[in-house]
Design an enzyme around this catalytic site. Structure first.
Site, PDB file in Angstrom:
ATOM      1  CE1 TYR A  85      -3.240  -2.890   0.870  1.00  0.00           C
ATOM      2  CE2 TYR A  85      -4.499  -1.026   1.208  1.00  0.00           C
ATOM      3  CZ  TYR A  85      -4.324  -2.266   1.039  1.00  0.00           C
ATOM      4  OH  TYR A  85      -5.566  -3.017   1.189  1.00  0.00           O
TER       5      TYR A  85
ATOM      6  CE  LYS B  37       3.069 -18.117  -2.321  1.00  0.00           C
ATOM      7  NZ  LYS B  37       2.197 -19.140  -2.522  1.00  0.00           N
TER       8      LYS B  37
ATOM      9  CG  ASP C 225      -0.622 -20.727  -0.983  1.00  0.00           C
ATOM     10  OD1 ASP C 225      -0.037 -20.595   0.212  1.00  0.00           O
ATOM     11  OD2 ASP C 225      -0.075 -21.133  -1.810  1.00  0.00           O
TER      12      ASP C 225
ATOM     13  CG  ASP D 194      -7.674  -5.310   1.994  1.00  0.00           C
ATOM     14  OD1 ASP D 194      -8.666  -5.046   2.640  1.00  0.00           O
ATOM     15  OD2 ASP D 194      -7.580  -5.344   0.682  1.00  0.00           O
TER      16      ASP D 194
ATOM     17  CG  ASP E 266     -13.035  -8.093   2.505  1.00  0.00           C
ATOM     18  OD1 ASP E 266     -12.886  -7.233   3.429  1.00  0.00           O
ATOM     19  OD2 ASP E 266     -13.635  -7.744   1.319  1.00  0.00           O
TER      20      ASP E 266
HETATM   21  C1  IPM Z   1     -10.239  -2.178   4.408  1.00  0.00           C
HETATM   22  C2  IPM Z   1     -10.391  -1.435   3.034  1.00  0.00           C
HETATM   23  C3  IPM Z   1      -9.576  -0.573   2.789  1.00  0.00           C
HETATM   24  C4  IPM Z   1      -8.210  -1.436   2.531  1.00  0.00           C
HETATM   25  C5  IPM Z   1      -9.650   0.328   1.572  1.00  0.00           C
HETATM   26  C6  IPM Z   1     -11.089   1.062   1.592  1.00  0.00           C
HETATM   27  C7  IPM Z   1      -8.695   1.431   1.180  1.00  0.00           C
HETATM   28  O1  IPM Z   1     -10.501  -2.534   2.164  1.00  0.00           O
HETATM   29  O2  IPM Z   1     -10.186  -1.517   5.306  1.00  0.00           O
HETATM   30  O3  IPM Z   1     -10.154  -3.385   4.382  1.00  0.00           O
HETATM   31  O4  IPM Z   1      -7.780  -1.876   1.567  1.00  0.00           O
HETATM   32  O5  IPM Z   1      -7.459  -1.060   3.680  1.00  0.00           O
HETATM   33 MG    MG Z   2     -10.616  -4.635   2.694  1.00  0.00          MG
END
Ligand code: IPM
Ligand code: MG
Length: 352
Positions: free
Chosen positions: A141, A191, A223, A247, A251
């Site tokens: 990032y 990784k 993975d 990240d 999710d």
């Molecule tokens: C998160 C989001 C952010 C990230 C985006 C919105 C920049 O996906 O907080 O997980 O990638 O960190």
């Molecule tokens: Mg995210």
């Protein structure tokens, strides 16, 4: 006690869920005799619209000068032009960097009453209670070089995955510290079979592990971690990993909880100001309808009370209230129910 909280409701459903989180905080304030002073600022797409910048210097300075920051969500189709100079997400990244919050805590718990809302079989979900610790201010990032150019007549784009030893050490050390108050197990995700940055990560994880022999340490390739998150999630306790892996994996992990709308997060630095936000996005499709799930935002305030203000009892009371509302069948649309955002919060406040 007295605290100054900067609110950054942001875009989409952000303002709706932050409004509810504030109601919960106000109720806690009157019950436990605290004063929370709120100041609201723009960040994200709304700030681009008003000031031409997703995060202004003034807003960042106001955040730095407060005791904690509570953020809703940023982004939406309106600001999605890939050629735009600024994006709502840039504001969020600049805020994390500006507040130096390198550790993102994303707890994932499965409420038994929500187990059938998950695509996973209920027996796989029994006992899931993990804490994912995502490194937040390094990696792909933020690394340089970064950008686009034309090389040998070809358009090129570059991102750099860079980590310094101290950036890895401080988050891995925090993982061990947090694991000590839990099931005493750290899973470090990397990784290392391919990436140099991951080999440094693993080396440091081993060093920190040797200094904390009471905590079990395992290394999982990312993975494999993606697979284990859904094949055997109950075996994970504290998971620590770099920015981008974290990240993606969080999710994935959120699916276990039945809905992203349920999950809170805290972003912490060495001392300084903590940043608290639900992990869901701005959900433009349901924005303004009053049906968003406020629980991720409400539980984020519990994390704020615990980590920034050291008000453990108050934090636990919010968590218990939310759990009991869910147990009693309170469900917003994302959980297949009909409760509105406001009704859901009312049910939580009632149980505080
Ligand atoms: C998160 C989001 C952010 C990230 C985006 C919105 C920049 O996906 O907080 O997980 O990638 O960190
Ligand atoms: Mg995210």
């Amino acid at each position: 006690m007295e605290f100054k909280i900067t609110l950054l409701p942001g875009d989409g459903i952000g303002p709706e869920v932050i409004g509810e989180a504030v109601r919960v905080l106000e109720s806690i304030a009157s019950k436990y005799r605290h004063s929370f002073h709120f100041q609201e600022r723009l960040m994200g797409g709304c700030s681009i619209d008003k000031f031409g910048s997703s995060l202004t210097d003034e807003t960042l300075a106001d955040c730095v000068a407060s005791d904690a920051v509570l953020l809703g969500a940023v982004g939406g189709p309106k600001w999605d032009d890939p050629r735009a100079k600024d994006r709502p997400e840039r504001g969020l990244l600049a805020l994390r960097k500006g507040l130096k919050v390198f550790a993102n805590l994303r707890p994932v718990k499965v409420h038994p009453a929500l187990a059938d809302g998950s695509p996973l079989k209920a027996e796989k979900l029994a006992g899931v209670d993990m804490l994912v610790l995502r490194e937040l201010t390094g990696g792909l990032y933020f690394g340089f070089p970064k950008g686009r150019d034309v090389k040998d007549g070809r358009e090129r784009a570059v991102d750099t995955l860079e980590y310094y030893d101290y950036e890895i050490r401080r988050i891995v050390e925090l993982a061990f510290k947090l694991a000590r108050g839990r099931k005493k197990k750290v899973s470090s995700v990397d990784k290392a079979n391919v990436l140099e940055s991951s080999r440094l990560w693993r080396q440091i994880a081993v060093e920190v592990g040797e200094k904390n022999p009471d905590i079990e340490l395992e290394h999982i390739l990312v993975d494999t971690a993606a697979m284990r998150l859904i094949s055997a999630p109950a075996q994970l306790d504290v998971v620590v990993t770099e920015n981008m892996f974290g990240d993606i994996l969080t999710d994935e992990a959120s699916v276990l909880a039945g809905s992203m709308g349920m999950l809170p997060s805290a972003s912490l630095g060495e001392a300084g100001v903590g940043l608290y936000e639900p992990i869901h996005g701005s959900a433009p499709d349901i924005a303004g309808k009053g049906i968003a799930n406020p629980i991720g935002a409400v539980l984020s305030t519990a994390m704020m009370l615990r980590h920034s203000f050291h008000l453990e009892e108050e934090a636990a009371s919010i968590e218990r209230a939310a759990e009991s509302a869910i147990a009693d069948g309170v469900r917003t649309a994302d959980l297949g129910g009909k409760s509105t955002t406001r009704q859901t919060t009312d049910e939580i406040i009632k149980r505080l």
